[in-house]
Design a protein around this motif. Structure first.
Motif, PDB file in Angstrom:
ATOM      1  N   ALA A 174      39.600  47.387  42.455  1.00 48.34           N
ATOM      2  CA  ALA A 174      38.935  46.393  41.267  1.00 48.34           C
ATOM      3  C   ALA A 174      40.482  46.398  40.853  1.00 48.34           C
ATOM      4  O   ALA A 174      40.893  45.128  40.683  1.00 48.34           O
ATOM      5  N   LYS A 175      41.338  46.514  40.520  1.00 47.81           N
ATOM      6  CA  LYS A 175      42.597  46.739  40.128  1.00 47.81           C
ATOM      7  C   LYS A 175      43.590  45.998  41.566  1.00 47.81           C
ATOM      8  O   LYS A 175      44.679  45.186  40.901  1.00 47.81           O
ATOM      9  N   SER A 176      43.348  46.212  42.659  1.00 44.92           N
ATOM     10  CA  SER A 176      43.960  45.810  44.030  1.00 44.92           C
ATOM     11  C   SER A 176      43.475  43.796  44.273  1.00 44.92           C
ATOM     12  O   SER A 176      44.413  42.949  43.927  1.00 44.92           O
ATOM     13  N   PHE A 177      42.607  43.858  43.742  1.00 50.09           N
ATOM     14  CA  PHE A 177      41.789  42.547  43.422  1.00 50.09           C
ATOM     15  C   PHE A 177      42.280  41.943  41.843  1.00 50.09           C
ATOM     16  O   PHE A 177      43.070  39.715  42.449  1.00 50.09           O
ATOM     17  N   MET A 178      42.405  42.126  41.422  1.00 47.18           N
ATOM     18  CA  MET A 178      43.126  41.520  39.835  1.00 47.18           C
ATOM     19  C   MET A 178      44.989  41.615  40.194  1.00 47.18           C
ATOM     20  O   MET A 178      45.035  39.886  40.313  1.00 47.18           O
ATOM     21  N   ASN A 179      45.096  42.259  40.731  1.00 44.40           N
ATOM     22  CA  ASN A 179      47.050  42.087  41.506  1.00 44.40           C
ATOM     23  C   ASN A 179      46.793  40.736  42.375  1.00 44.40           C
ATOM     24  O   ASN A 179      47.839  40.079  42.210  1.00 44.40           O
ATOM     25  N   ILE A 180      46.026  40.961  43.981  1.00 44.43           N
ATOM     26  CA  ILE A 180      46.141  39.766  43.858  1.00 44.43           C
ATOM     27  C   ILE A 180      45.958  38.407  43.439  1.00 44.43           C
ATOM     28  O   ILE A 180      46.704  37.410  43.792  1.00 44.43           O
ATOM     29  N   ALA A 181      44.832  38.392  42.866  1.00 43.05           N
ATOM     30  CA  ALA A 181      44.730  37.178  41.547  1.00 43.05           C
ATOM     31  C   ALA A 181      45.948  36.579  41.202  1.00 43.05           C
ATOM     32  O   ALA A 181      46.034  35.608  40.899  1.00 43.05           O
TER      33      ALA A 181
ATOM     34  N   LEU B 190      39.485  36.378  39.414  1.00 42.84           N
ATOM     35  CA  LEU B 190      40.193  34.296  37.790  1.00 42.84           C
ATOM     36  C   LEU B 190      39.447  34.844  37.010  1.00 42.84           C
ATOM     37  O   LEU B 190      40.113  34.160  36.306  1.00 42.84           O
ATOM     38  N   SER B 191      37.745  34.820  37.630  1.00 46.93           N
ATOM     39  CA  SER B 191      36.868  34.645  36.364  1.00 46.93           C
ATOM     40  C   SER B 191      37.509  35.219  34.742  1.00 46.93           C
ATOM     41  O   SER B 191      37.142  35.316  33.686  1.00 46.93           O
ATOM     42  N   LEU B 192      37.431  36.817  35.375  1.00 43.01           N
ATOM     43  CA  LEU B 192      37.713  37.647  34.546  1.00 43.01           C
ATOM     44  C   LEU B 192      39.416  37.569  33.771  1.00 43.01           C
ATOM     45  O   LEU B 192      39.354  37.585  32.564  1.00 43.01           O
ATOM     46  N   LYS B 193      39.795  36.734  34.404  1.00 46.26           N
ATOM     47  CA  LYS B 193      41.229  36.498  33.753  1.00 46.26           C
ATOM     48  C   LYS B 193      40.984  34.990  33.050  1.00 46.26           C
ATOM     49  O   LYS B 193      41.921  34.698  32.426  1.00 46.26           O
ATOM     50  N   GLY B 194      39.636  34.867  32.689  1.00 40.94           N
ATOM     51  CA  GLY B 194      39.553  33.225  31.940  1.00 40.94           C
ATOM     52  C   GLY B 194      39.735  32.188  32.695  1.00 40.94           C
ATOM     53  O   GLY B 194      39.793  31.387  31.844  1.00 40.94           O
ATOM     54  N   TYR B 195      39.843  32.012  33.674  1.00 46.39           N
ATOM     55  CA  TYR B 195      39.762  30.570  34.778  1.00 46.39           C
ATOM     56  C   TYR B 195      38.390  30.506  34.941  1.00 46.39           C
ATOM     57  O   TYR B 195      37.939  31.002  35.308  1.00 46.39           O
TER      58      TYR B 195
END
Ligand code: ADP
Length: 278
Positions: free
Chosen positions: A258-265, A49-54
């Motif tokens: 990492a891609k799975s976690f980004m997708n879940i987020a 979530l933080s990597l997505k800017g939140y």
């Protein structure tokens, strides 16, 4: 419980509500039992979530095994108290963390309070936290669905959703049903199930081994009519990163995990935003 303690618990609940009023989304991470990777999932989701800017915070409410600080390499930090309250510890990835671990005099000190005293102590502690403005607060609850998890969960106001972590084994599927009814009892929407330790891919030959059984998390999600958010395999790099206090997502950004976690987020963001916007 005496009338006086009920009034004081009520007061604590109100103070916590006031303290958390500038947090946009509060999400609980729950598992039917311990050791399934609930804290690892909480930590990695926070980083995603933080990597997505939140702007993200974590409340590590796992009283007997608070591992979030260790997973972020900040276990030797202490929280600072000001007249305004307690300020969370901030990690290198700018995630604000509050953990019962920071309250203990040493790493080896066990929490020995019993029952309601324990819950009251952690709630008093929580009522002093200055969270500030946050997009997401992830709450790592104690494992299981007993009184402890329930009383902590009841102190957190207006929770936006629960994420349930399981492994594919039949034993874990059995306790996941309890976790689902726990969330229903609290009247909190279930955002979905994450299946951890789904399989192990041999690094030499690439063959997949279903150590704990195949697709048990998916099966239970389908049976209970709950969304399946994704699968995370067993990977020694995950354990190594947790032990070293390093972020898996930062270290291995191109990995499938990492891609799975980004997708879940992404799915979680969509779900809570859709709910809030009607
Ligand atoms: P819980 O919070 O459910 O008790 P943890 O998140 O503390 O479980 O995980 C227990 C241990 O298993 C930790 O050392 C963690 O790094 C490791 N672990 C969790 N998931 C995985 C995985 N998918 N692959 C390898 N190790 C994992």
């Amino acid at each position: 419980m005496s009338e006086k303690s009920i009034v004081s618990l009520q007061k604590i609940r109100e103070v916590i509500k006031e303290r958390m009023k500038n947090i946009k989304y509060k999400i609980m991470v729950l598992s039917g039992k311990g050791g399934v990777g609930k804290s690892m999932v909480t930590a990695n989701l926070a980083v995603a979530l933080s990597l997505k800017g939140y702007d993200v915070a974590i409340l590590d409410a796992d009283l007997h095994g608070p591992t979030i600080p260790k997973m972020f390499g900040i276990e030797n930090e202490t929280i600072t108290g000001f007249s305004a309250g307690i300020i969370p510890v901030t990690t290198g990835n700018k995630i604000s963390i509050v953990s019962i671990d920071f309250m203990l005099p040493s790493e080896d000190t066990p929490v020995v309070w019993r029952g309601p005293i324990k819950t009251k102590a952690i709630m008093e502690f929580l009522s002093s936290v200055v969270w500030g403005c946050k997009d997401f607060l992830l709450i790592d609850l104690p494992p299981g669905t007993g009184d402890e998890a329930l009383s902590i969960a009841q102190f957190i106001p207006n929770v936006d959703g629960v994420v349930i972590v399981t492994i594919p084994s039949l034993v874990s599927q059995h306790v996941v049903r309890k976790a689902i009814s726990f969330a229903q009892k609290l009247d909190i929407p279930i955002l979905g199930i994450i299946e951890n330790m789904s399989y192990f891919r041999c690094p030499q030959c690439g063959q997949i081994h279903y150590i704990f059984g195949e697709k048990g998390g998916e099966a239970i999600a389908e049976e209970m009519n709950i969304d399946f958010l994704g699968a995370i395999p067993i990977d020694r790099r995950i354990a190594e990163c947790s032990d070293r206090g390093e972020s898996f997502l930062v270290k291995y950004p191109d990995s499938e995990i990492a891609k799975s976690f980004m997708n879940i987020a992404e799915q979680i963001i969509k779900k809570v935003e859709n709910r809030k916007n009607g």
